[in-house]
Scaffold this active site. Structure first.
Site, PDB file in Angstrom:
ATOM      1  CD  GLU A  91      -2.589  -0.969   2.717  1.00 56.23           C
ATOM      2  OE1 GLU A  91      -2.725   0.110   3.319  1.00 56.23           O
ATOM      3  OE2 GLU A  91      -2.998  -2.049   3.156  1.00 56.23           O
ATOM      4  CB  CYS A 104       2.205   7.289   3.726  1.00 51.41           C
ATOM      5  SG  CYS A 104       2.397   6.057   5.024  1.00 51.41           S
ATOM      6  CB  CYS A 111       4.956  -5.637   9.850  1.00 48.06           C
ATOM      7  SG  CYS A 111       5.998  -4.872  11.120  1.00 48.06           S
ATOM      8  CB  CYS A 115       2.125  -2.915  16.883  1.00 48.11           C
ATOM      9  SG  CYS A 115       3.846  -2.370  16.935  1.00 48.11           S
ATOM     10  CB  CYS A 118      -0.387  -2.263  13.725  1.00 50.84           C
ATOM     11  SG  CYS A 118       0.197  -1.916  12.056  1.00 50.84           S
ATOM     12  CB  CYS A 332      -1.494   0.920   9.660  1.00 55.01           C
ATOM     13  SG  CYS A 332      -1.191   2.564  10.233  1.00 55.01           S
TER      14      CYS A 332
END
Ligand code: SAH
Length: 346
Positions: A91, A104, A111, A115, A118, A332
């Site tokens: 993205e 961004c 990932c 977290c 997220c 995110c």
């Protein structure tokens, strides 16, 4: 494996040309075509035909494809989902501000940091992006949207310090005067706090802004929200931030997503004041973006107001990030996640 000419700096392209028995000075021409999004050697009209043929034999070029593009009806924020050459997707978001357009970018597919609030981390890490793939997010977002990009934030999917070398090379590429020429002062790199890499980053003396995703000023809350805190701890993170600022002369920015009843109490605010003062950091508050799969909720406006007042009364430098692209899954990893669920493919 074929060499990735799109990740090479002009000097390195020069060495490749030398190897092919071609004049090195052509490197600058090749680099500047590539940096303008030309992905076909035959279109590089200032190169002799023989060189173009040689390059075609040696290198293959790729251009990311738009898998999905959503434009916010509220503020014009554009969210792209790009297909990479191996079928994975990342993205990129383009946001328009008075002072220019900010992109961004993602630096990994997924990932591994985990977290708790997220969306990017839900399926874990698939792979890191090549320097050219990060660069192409900036370049093709600019070309497709027609909006000249002046600022970059490494705040998309992935942890930049987990893909250190490729991110550093991306910065060299995007900053190069013969390329997109985006100044380091217009770039922010955001990390969940991989402290082992802070000194190495500082050594590079880049004029970029380092954003640290703090989200909680104490170990108990931070370790619950961010596994990266376990085994490192907030005290150590603060030491590393201080050292980074001292070495680079640059003020760090703390990102703080306000989560209802979790990190938004008076006790958190007072401790955050201390953390900001001991590091000289700027605090950037973000109302939490609600993620479907996550149990957390954004703080209420009343709690946010009270929290901000404590910081301001204590003289902490604080801003609240404006929410953009609320109608286009712009936070995110949400778009990649949604499309993946719908199609089972990317
Ligand atoms: N891995 C890096 C950069 C990617 S995330 C990092 O952790 O900093 C970019 C920012 O968005 C981080 O500050 C991250 O903590 C924050 N973020 C992630 N999910 C969010 C959510 N649901 N609402 C608000 N901010 C979120």
């Amino acid at each position: 494996m074929e060499k990735d000419i799109l990740s090479m700096l002009p000097e390195e392209i020069g060495l490749e040309l030398e190897r092919l028995g071609q004049p090195k000075y052509r490197a600058k021409q090749v680099f500047s075509w590539l940096s303008r999004g030309v992905r076909d050697f035959d279109s590089m009209t200032n190169l002799p035909k023989s060189l173009r043929d040689r390059l075609k034999d040696e290198f293959s070029l790729y251009e990311p494809k738009v898998l999905s593009k959503q434009v916010s009806a509220i503020d014009g924020t554009i969210k792209y989902l790009w297909e990479l050459k191996d079928g994975n997707a990342v993205e990129t978001v383009v946001m328009s501000y008075k002072h220019g357009n900010t992109v961004c970018v993602s630096c990994q597919v997924g990932c591994r940091q985990g977290c708790a609030f997220c969306a990017s981390t839900i399926g874990g890490l698939v792979r890191s992006l090549e320097p050219s793939e990060i660069l192409d997010e900036v370049l093709f977002s600019q070309l497709d949207s027609g909006k000249p990009i002046s600022n970059i934030v490494l705040m998309g999917i992935g942890e930049p310090l987990d893909n250190f070398e490729n991110v550093m090379r991306f910065l060299d590429l995007v900053n190069h005067p013969d390329g997109m020429n985006i100044g380091m002062r217009h770039i922010s790199l955001s990390t969940c706090g991989i402290t082992e890499r802070f000194d190495e980053l500082a050594e590079r003396d880049l004029q970029l802004t380092l954003s640290v995703s703090l989200h909680a000023p104490d170990d108990e809350t931070r370790s619950m929200l961010m596994p990266a805190n376990r085994g490192r701890g907030v005290d150590k993170l603060m030491d590393c931030c201080r050292r980074y600022s001292r070495h680079t002369g640059r003020r760090i920015s703390f990102e703080y997503a306000m989560i209802d009843g979790v990190n938004d109490t008076e006790r958190h605010a007072r401790l955050l004041v201390r953390r900001a003062k001991e590091t000289g950091a700027h605090v950037n508050l973000i109302p939490l973006n609600h993620v479907e799969e996550r149990r957390f909720r954004p703080s209420t406006p009343g709690h946010m107001k009270a929290f901000i007042k404590i910081l301001e009364d204590e003289g902490v430098n604080v801003t609240v990030r404006r929410k953009l692209g609320g109608d286009v899954d712009a936070s995110c990893g949400q778009l990649r996640r949604k499309i993946r669920k719908e199609t089972g493919t990317v």
